[in-house]
Design an enzyme around this catalytic site. Structure first.
Site, short mmCIF file in Angstrom:
data_model
loop_
_atom_site.label_atom_id
_atom_site.label_comp_id
_atom_site.label_asym_id
_atom_site.label_seq_id
_atom_site.Cartn_x
_atom_site.Cartn_y
_atom_site.Cartn_z
N GLY A 145 0.81 -1.22 0.00
CA GLY A 145 0.00 0.00 0.00
C GLY A 145 0.84 1.27 0.00
O GLY A 145 0.53 2.23 -0.72
N THR A 146 1.89 1.28 0.78
CA THR A 146 2.73 2.48 0.88
C THR A 146 3.36 2.80 -0.47
O THR A 146 3.34 3.96 -0.92
CB THR A 146 3.81 2.28 1.96
OG1 THR A 146 3.15 2.04 3.21
CG2 THR A 146 4.71 3.50 2.08
N ASN A 184 -9.03 3.59 7.75
CA ASN A 184 -8.50 2.43 8.47
C ASN A 184 -8.81 2.46 9.96
O ASN A 184 -8.86 1.43 10.61
CB ASN A 184 -6.99 2.30 8.24
CG ASN A 184 -6.25 3.60 8.40
OD1 ASN A 184 -6.59 4.61 7.78
ND2 ASN A 184 -5.24 3.62 9.26
N SER A 238 -3.37 -3.47 -0.87
CA SER A 238 -2.25 -4.15 -0.23
C SER A 238 -2.62 -5.58 0.11
O SER A 238 -3.69 -5.83 0.66
CB SER A 238 -1.87 -3.39 1.05
OG SER A 238 -0.88 -4.11 1.77
N GLY A 239 -1.72 -6.52 -0.18
CA GLY A 239 -1.99 -7.94 0.03
C GLY A 239 -2.31 -8.30 1.47
O GLY A 239 -3.27 -9.02 1.74
N HIS A 240 -1.52 -7.79 2.41
CA HIS A 240 -1.65 -8.28 3.79
C HIS A 240 -2.91 -7.79 4.51
O HIS A 240 -3.20 -8.23 5.61
CB HIS A 240 -0.39 -7.99 4.62
CG HIS A 240 -0.17 -6.58 5.03
ND1 HIS A 240 -0.40 -6.16 6.33
CD2 HIS A 240 0.26 -5.50 4.37
CE1 HIS A 240 -0.10 -4.88 6.44
NE2 HIS A 240 0.29 -4.45 5.26
N THR A 297 12.23 -7.23 -10.82
CA THR A 297 11.61 -8.56 -10.96
C THR A 297 10.42 -8.67 -10.01
O THR A 297 10.53 -8.35 -8.84
CB THR A 297 12.66 -9.65 -10.65
OG1 THR A 297 13.76 -9.46 -11.55
CG2 THR A 297 12.08 -11.05 -10.83
N CYS A 336 0.17 2.49 13.21
CA CYS A 336 1.27 3.42 12.99
C CYS A 336 1.29 4.52 14.03
O CYS A 336 2.32 5.10 14.30
CB CYS A 336 1.17 4.04 11.59
SG CYS A 336 0.81 2.83 10.34
C1 LIG Z 1 -2.13 -0.60 5.84
C2 LIG Z 1 -2.51 0.59 5.05
C3 LIG Z 1 -1.61 1.16 4.14
C4 LIG Z 1 -0.19 0.68 3.98
O1 LIG Z 1 -0.11 -0.56 3.35
P1 LIG Z 1 1.28 -1.39 3.43
O2 LIG Z 1 1.09 -2.53 2.51
O3 LIG Z 1 1.42 -1.82 4.87
O4 LIG Z 1 2.37 -0.47 3.00
C5 LIG Z 1 -2.04 2.23 3.41
N1 LIG Z 1 -3.29 2.73 3.54
C6 LIG Z 1 -4.18 2.21 4.40
C7 LIG Z 1 -5.55 2.79 4.50
C8 LIG Z 1 -3.82 1.11 5.19
O5 LIG Z 1 -4.70 0.61 6.06
#
Ligand SMILES: *Cc1c(COP(=O)(O)O)cnc(C)c1O
Length: 400
Positions: free
Chosen positions: A72-73, A152, A200-202, A238, A326
């Protein structure tokens, strides 16, 4: 005693089916997708399938609108820096006061270094964007609007499709941080005015360190990473193949599980929220009660410290969070709750419970059982003491 994990907005458990799907890509299928031999070709085919799976989750028109990133970042950073570079003559950014730090800190840096002028649009008590201020900030100087799809910390959902139409009207690009929205609410980008979208995957049961940026076909774009021709020249390096394959499988599962998210998970969240607000005095729910992620509940407990609550919850085997991961650990209350004008005495005691498909009714009942005792004990210890309970704020609990 089984641990209860209610911090799914911070990160999710990788789905066992996702792990199973990605494992062969560390061993038998270790090839580089860009290679011209058989090792590369089989990986290239799997990459194509994964891209199609993610395209379907996003309701995107073309699979090559997806650019894989490290998360996501990186997706947020790529979108913002791209727009500043791709639209010369425009040097303004419109964003909101409640964005993720990966957007806010970059915007502040661009401002400080004189590369952009930034409008930070405020929100009301429910976290809803100030639409008048938004319209007023739009002009032909704006290169990019970056507004998150769902918050979030509170789960408040923003009507981004309409905001994107307005941005289009002044010729600005529209980006949305949809990291919390994808997999929890329906997303369909085909006919929308959204130019770029981060995920973001996680946050959706795939591993950490992989994500994607959707870039609408025809949207002006400049890469952040230059070098190899991967991702059609939009992101060199890659690809994280096991991660990308995992994200594809996670997308497929997210489509299948969307109904569970909006039904069973939402019911669990509502049960948790209502029971706590009814059994604990002087607490209230933050966020838009009508337009909110089905899995998220942010509850402010007045006159107690969130860190102390979390400590007691942790002792009871329950994992939750104060605001975002964070900002937890810092003494400052959450920037999101402050932007919503939540009184500081309540913002300091805000706890975020975020559920997922992995949670059960028993998980929720455990929290409901321990919460009144924890708050009572902490209030008895707090400087407000017994008096704290009498001093009501102007806020009314939404479910009381
Ligand atoms: C977790 C989050 C991110 C960051 O994603 P990462 O994959 O951890 O870098 C960005 N935006 C929101 C709203 C998030 O909840």
């Amino acid at each position: 005693m089984k641990a209860v994990y209610l911090d799914n907005n911070a990160t999710t458990r990788v789905d066992p089916a996702v792990v199973e799907t990605m494992l062969p890509f560390f061993t038998e299928q270790f090839g580089n997708a860009s290679s011209a031999h058989a090792f590369g070709a089989s990986v290239g085919g799997a990459l194509k399938t994964a891209r199609k799976q993610l395209q379907e989750l996003l309701g995107a028109a073309h699979d090559h609108e997806i650019v894989y990133t490290s998360g996501g970042t990186e997706s947020n950073t790529t979108a913002i820096l791209s727009a500043i570079e791709a639209l010369p003559g425009r040097d303004e950014i419109v964003t909101s006061q409640v964005e993720h730090p990966s957007v806010l800190q970059l915007c502040q840096h661009l401002e400080k270094t004189g590369r952009a002028k930034v409008h930070y649009i405020g929100v009301d008590r429910l976290g809803r964007l100030d639409l008048d201020a938004y319209r007023a900030a739009l002009s032909d100087k704006v290169a990019l609007v970056s507004i998150m799809w769902a918050n979030n910390e509170t789960g408040t959902i923003v009507p981004v499709e309409g905001l994107a139409e307005l941005a289009k009207g002044v010729g600005a690009l529209f980006h949305t941080d949809a990291v919390q929205a994808v997999g929890k609410v329906p997303v369909s980008l085909k006919d929308s005015a959204i130019d770029m979208l981060s995920l973001s995957g996680h946050k959706l049961h795939a591993p950490k360190g992989v994500g994607a940026l959707y870039v609408k076909r025809g949207a002006r774009f400049k890469p952040l990473l230059r070098g190899g021709h991967q991702e059609r020249g939009r992101r060199a390096g890659t690809e994280n193949i096991p991660g990308v394959i995992a994200l594809g499988k996670a997308a497929e599962l997210a489509i299948l599980r969307l109904a569970d998210e909006q039904g069973r998970v939402k019911d669990l969240r509502d049960r948790l929220e209502k029971a706590i607000v009814q059994s604990v005095p002087h607490c209230f729910v933050n966020g838009d009660p009508h337009d909110r992620l089905p899995n998220t509940s942010n509850i402010a407990f007045e006159y107690v410290e969130a860190e102390a609550i979390l400590l007691h919850l942790n002792r009871a085997g329950i994992a939750a969070s104060s605001g975002s991961a964070c900002t937890s650990g810092s003494i400052e209350p959450s920037h999101v709750l402050l932007a919503m004008s939540i009184p500081v005495t309540a913002a300091h005691g805000a706890i975020r419970f975020s559920l997922s498909r992995d949670n059960s009714a028993e998980d929720v009942e455990r929290v409901i059982e321990v919460m009144p005792g924890i708050i009572e004990k902490l209030r008895a210890l707090s400087p407000f003491g017994a008096e704290g309970g009498k001093e009501t704020s102007e806020f009314k609990p939404q479910y009381a």
